[in-house]
Design a protein around this motif. Structure first.
Motif, PDB file in Angstrom:
ATOM      1  N   HIS A 234       8.677   4.938  -9.371  1.00  0.00           N
ATOM      2  CA  HIS A 234       7.616   4.914  -8.361  1.00  0.00           C
ATOM      3  C   HIS A 234       6.620   6.052  -8.545  1.00  0.00           C
ATOM      4  CE1 HIS A 234       8.567   1.637  -5.600  1.00  0.00           C
ATOM      5  NE2 HIS A 234       9.848   1.938  -5.688  1.00  0.00           N
ATOM      6  N   ASP A 235       7.106   7.193  -9.015  1.00  0.00           N
ATOM      7  CA  ASP A 235       6.212   8.345  -9.131  1.00  0.00           C
ATOM      8  C   ASP A 235       5.495   8.415 -10.480  1.00  0.00           C
ATOM      9  OD1 ASP A 235       8.389   9.002 -10.674  1.00  0.00           O
ATOM     10  OD2 ASP A 235       8.919  10.830  -9.577  1.00  0.00           O
TER      11      ASP A 235
ATOM     12  N   ASN B  42      -0.245  -3.059  -6.907  1.00  0.00           N
ATOM     13  CA  ASN B  42       0.803  -4.034  -6.580  1.00  0.00           C
ATOM     14  C   ASN B  42       2.058  -3.347  -6.075  1.00  0.00           C
ATOM     15  OD1 ASN B  42      -0.876  -6.123  -7.372  1.00  0.00           O
ATOM     16  ND2 ASN B  42      -0.003  -6.300  -9.424  1.00  0.00           N
ATOM     17  N   ARG B  43       2.443  -2.267  -6.722  1.00  0.00           N
ATOM     18  CA  ARG B  43       3.628  -1.521  -6.273  1.00  0.00           C
ATOM     19  C   ARG B  43       3.391  -0.886  -4.903  1.00  0.00           C
ATOM     20  NH1 ARG B  43       6.082   1.828 -11.474  1.00  0.00           N
ATOM     21  NH2 ARG B  43       6.389   0.029 -12.867  1.00  0.00           N
TER      22      ARG B  43
ATOM     23  N   LYS C 201       5.677  -1.486  -1.669  1.00  0.00           N
ATOM     24  CA  LYS C 201       6.371  -0.327  -1.079  1.00  0.00           C
ATOM     25  C   LYS C 201       5.935  -0.073   0.367  1.00  0.00           C
ATOM     26  CE  LYS C 201       7.633   4.424  -2.376  1.00  0.00           C
ATOM     27  NZ  LYS C 201       7.126   5.268  -1.272  1.00  0.00           N
ATOM     28  N   GLU C 202       4.637  -0.049   0.603  1.00  0.00           N
ATOM     29  CA  GLU C 202       4.154   0.278   1.944  1.00  0.00           C
ATOM     30  C   GLU C 202       4.534  -0.794   2.961  1.00  0.00           C
ATOM     31  OE1 GLU C 202      -0.030   1.099   1.756  1.00  0.00           O
ATOM     32  OE2 GLU C 202       0.272   3.112   0.919  1.00  0.00           O
ATOM     33  N   THR C 203       4.504  -2.055   2.546  1.00  0.00           N
ATOM     34  CA  THR C 203       4.867  -3.133   3.468  1.00  0.00           C
ATOM     35  C   THR C 203       6.361  -3.110   3.770  1.00  0.00           C
ATOM     36  OG1 THR C 203       3.077  -4.492   2.558  1.00  0.00           O
ATOM     37  CG2 THR C 203       4.726  -5.617   3.894  1.00  0.00           C
ATOM     38  N   MET C 204       7.184  -2.894   2.752  1.00  0.00           N
ATOM     39  CA  MET C 204       8.629  -2.834   2.982  1.00  0.00           C
ATOM     40  C   MET C 204       9.005  -1.640   3.854  1.00  0.00           C
ATOM     41  SD  MET C 204       9.896  -5.545   1.635  1.00  0.00           S
ATOM     42  CE  MET C 204      11.658  -5.247   1.477  1.00  0.00           C
ATOM     43  N   GLU C 205       8.371  -0.505   3.619  1.00  0.00           N
ATOM     44  CA  GLU C 205       8.655   0.684   4.436  1.00  0.00           C
ATOM     45  C   GLU C 205       8.245   0.463   5.892  1.00  0.00           C
ATOM     46  OE1 GLU C 205       6.663   3.844   2.396  1.00  0.00           O
ATOM     47  OE2 GLU C 205       8.366   4.227   1.041  1.00  0.00           O
ATOM     48  N   LYS C 206       7.179  -0.255   6.092  1.00  0.00           N
ATOM     49  CA  LYS C 206       6.711  -0.577   7.454  1.00  0.00           C
ATOM     50  C   LYS C 206       7.776  -1.343   8.237  1.00  0.00           C
ATOM     51  CE  LYS C 206       3.256  -3.545   9.703  1.00  0.00           C
ATOM     52  NZ  LYS C 206       2.126  -4.475   9.456  1.00  0.00           N
TER      53      LYS C 206
ATOM     54  N   TRP D 187      13.656   1.451   2.623  1.00  0.00           N
ATOM     55  CA  TRP D 187      13.283   2.595   1.786  1.00  0.00           C
ATOM     56  C   TRP D 187      13.627   2.289   0.337  1.00  0.00           C
ATOM     57  CZ3 TRP D 187      17.480   5.143  -0.553  1.00  0.00           C
ATOM     58  CH2 TRP D 187      18.737   4.920   0.022  1.00  0.00           C
ATOM     59  N   SER D 188      12.894   2.948  -0.544  1.00  0.00           N
ATOM     60  CA  SER D 188      13.032   2.661  -1.973  1.00  0.00           C
ATOM     61  C   SER D 188      13.776   3.795  -2.674  1.00  0.00           C
ATOM     62  CB  SER D 188      11.654   2.493  -2.610  1.00  0.00           C
ATOM     63  OG  SER D 188      10.895   3.686  -2.445  1.00  0.00           O
ATOM     64  N   ILE D 189      14.125   3.576  -3.935  1.00  0.00           N
ATOM     65  CA  ILE D 189      14.660   4.652  -4.755  1.00  0.00           C
ATOM     66  C   ILE D 189      13.651   4.950  -5.867  1.00  0.00           C
ATOM     67  CG2 ILE D 189      17.064   4.146  -4.203  1.00  0.00           C
ATOM     68  CD1 ILE D 189      17.364   2.752  -6.842  1.00  0.00           C
ATOM     69  N   ARG D 190      13.586   6.182  -6.271  1.00  0.00           N
ATOM     70  CA  ARG D 190      12.515   6.672  -7.138  1.00  0.00           C
ATOM     71  C   ARG D 190      12.429   5.930  -8.467  1.00  0.00           C
ATOM     72  NH1 ARG D 190      11.678  10.466 -11.204  1.00  0.00           N
ATOM     73  NH2 ARG D 190      13.918  10.869 -11.362  1.00  0.00           N
ATOM     74  N   THR D 191      13.560   5.527  -9.019  1.00  0.00           N
ATOM     75  CA  THR D 191      13.580   5.033 -10.399  1.00  0.00           C
ATOM     76  C   THR D 191      13.476   3.520 -10.553  1.00  0.00           C
ATOM     77  OG1 THR D 191      16.004   5.014 -10.353  1.00  0.00           O
ATOM     78  CG2 THR D 191      14.928   7.012 -11.175  1.00  0.00           C
TER      79      THR D 191
END
Length: 240
Positions: A187-188, A199-200, A204-209, A213-217
């Motif tokens: 992600h970073d 796209n990412r 990410k923002e929609t799922m977090e809403k 939560w995601s994992i970095r890798t």
């Protein structure tokens, strides 16, 4: 004279039958006009209706088959095939199960996605702990597979591996395939074309809403926050 009478009766009978046939054909097509709109229904061409289930009366921790509660998702359940990093089929059949609270959050998130012309496609959902042991036996490396003794949030019914597709089923460009283990999937990692980053970001923002939560890798992996404390499960679905 007798033959003439029978001929008249026969012609009358055939005329009635033809009239009945026309009437049936006309009533099989219902056309409603409202302004410029036309609603046409035909028994021969009408798509089969999908009868979805309701969450009423179900506890948030109950396991359900997601397709029974929404017809708006796409699926490519990779671990039910050999098209995955394990190069092995570890599910007996392709299904996506989650706990009810995970399903509710996914349906809400997907509603937001669909307003933008895309929808969720699943690679993996709930994973029985016995399957986690199968995966660990093939790749006993915690960098790639969670140790089945501790378990994964997938084993708790609270994690999903997903991407986005357009309404024609074409995947959005996320930069790598599912289960690509390398820096390009992080992600970073900002050293990517803008289309991929956008796209990412949307994913990410929609799922977090909606509580994930995601994992970095892994750009594809999302955990529902409220499912982290659930117990590891080994519920197995039936294959038809």
């Amino acid at each position: 004279m007798k033959y003439f009478f029978y001929s008249i009766v026969l012609l009358s009978f055939l005329s009635c039958k033809n009239g009945e046939k026309v009437e049936k054909e006309e009533t099989s097509n219902i056309v409603e006009k409202k302004g410029e709109k036309k609603i046409i229904q035909d028994e021969k061409t009408e798509s089969p209706q999908v009868h979805l289930k309701s969450f009423d009366g179900l506890a948030d921790t109950t396991f359900i088959r997601l397709a029974d509660y929404s017809a708006d998702f796409a699926y490519d359940m990779r671990y039910a095939t050999e098209n995955n990093f394990l190069k092995a089929k570890v599910y007996d059949c392709s299904e996506c199960y989650t706990r009810v609270k995970t399903a509710k959050a996914l349906i809400a998130a997907n509603k937001d996605f669909m307003e933008k012309g895309v929808k969720i496609k699943f690679y993996d959902c709930y994973r029985p702990n016995s399957v986690q042991y199968k995966m660990w036996k093939i790749v006993p490396n915690p960098q790639y597979v969670a140790n089945p003794v501790k378990g994964s949030i997938h084993n708790k019914g609270g994690a999903v591996d997903i991407t986005l597709v357009d309404m024609d089923g074409e995947e959005l460009n996320m930069g790598t395939d599912f289960d690509f283990f390398g820096k390009r999937a992080y992600h970073d990692n900002m050293d990517l074309p803008q289309e991929i980053l956008d796209n990412r970001k949307l994913l990410k923002e929609t799922m977090e809403k909606h509580g994930f939560w995601s994992i970095r890798t892994e750009w594809w992996h999302y955990n529902l926050s409220s499912a982290s404390n659930e117990k590891i499960a080994d519920f197995k679905w039936d294959c038809e």
